[in-house]
Write a protein that holds these residues in place. Sequence first.
Motif, PDB file in Angstrom:
ATOM      1  N   LEU A   3      87.185  -3.737 -50.339  1.00 57.09           N
ATOM      2  CA  LEU A   3      86.095  -4.088 -49.572  1.00 57.09           C
ATOM      3  C   LEU A   3      84.992  -2.946 -49.283  1.00 57.09           C
ATOM      4  CD1 LEU A   3      87.609  -6.820 -47.404  1.00 57.09           C
ATOM      5  CD2 LEU A   3      86.271  -7.067 -49.290  1.00 57.09           C
ATOM      6  N   CYS A  13      79.738 -12.416 -44.629  1.00 54.74           N
ATOM      7  CA  CYS A  13      80.929 -12.108 -45.099  1.00 54.74           C
ATOM      8  C   CYS A  13      81.099 -10.522 -45.202  1.00 54.74           C
ATOM      9  CB  CYS A  13      81.089 -12.810 -46.427  1.00 54.74           C
ATOM     10  SG  CYS A  13      81.249 -14.575 -46.284  1.00 54.74           S
ATOM     11  N   ALA A  69      83.852  -8.630 -43.513  1.00 53.89           N
ATOM     12  CA  ALA A  69      84.853  -7.689 -44.400  1.00 53.89           C
ATOM     13  C   ALA A  69      84.784  -6.098 -43.641  1.00 53.89           C
ATOM     14  CB  ALA A  69      84.274  -7.501 -45.770  1.00 53.89           C
ATOM     15  N   SER A 101      81.338  -2.760 -50.269  1.00 53.31           N
ATOM     16  CA  SER A 101      79.979  -2.617 -49.220  1.00 53.31           C
ATOM     17  C   SER A 101      79.510  -1.073 -49.339  1.00 53.31           C
ATOM     18  CB  SER A 101      80.836  -2.595 -47.542  1.00 53.31           C
ATOM     19  OG  SER A 101      79.811  -2.462 -46.779  1.00 53.31           O
TER      20      SER A 101
END
Length: 139
Positions: A13, A118, A122, A17
């Motif tokens: 994640l 989301c 995360a 990102s």
Amino acid sequence: MSRHQQQARERGLEWLSSIIMVAWGIILAQPGDTLSAANFSESAAHGVAEDGLAYVFGALGGVRLAALYINGRWPRTPLLRMIGAGAGLLLWGQIASMFGTSYLATGNAGTGFAAYGCLAMAEIFSIYWAAFDARYNRP
């Protein structure tokens, strides 16, 4: 599962990102007014400059990618990862709130609220894993 595979799974994640942040920075740095879309009307109302936002996203994403790449080779990278994830939480939360505000103002729902919301959530997991690494995986 090896420790390396587990770490890669835990940091997936963060990589995602960070890459999206760099992509945002590149897109916002291009000529034109990307933030002129209705969903970003809040940023224009608050005087957010597109080139400044491009710098913030690009620099933060780049630092996070560097911290992820060198993670484990320098003892302070979990701290950098926590700070980066915290900043990501704030940035993605702000982007999600712009989409939410646009929805409330226009009545037109967009997928941005869900997607960036989301990403913001995360980042909470990323903060947790970075804090875990800082606490339990010290050299």
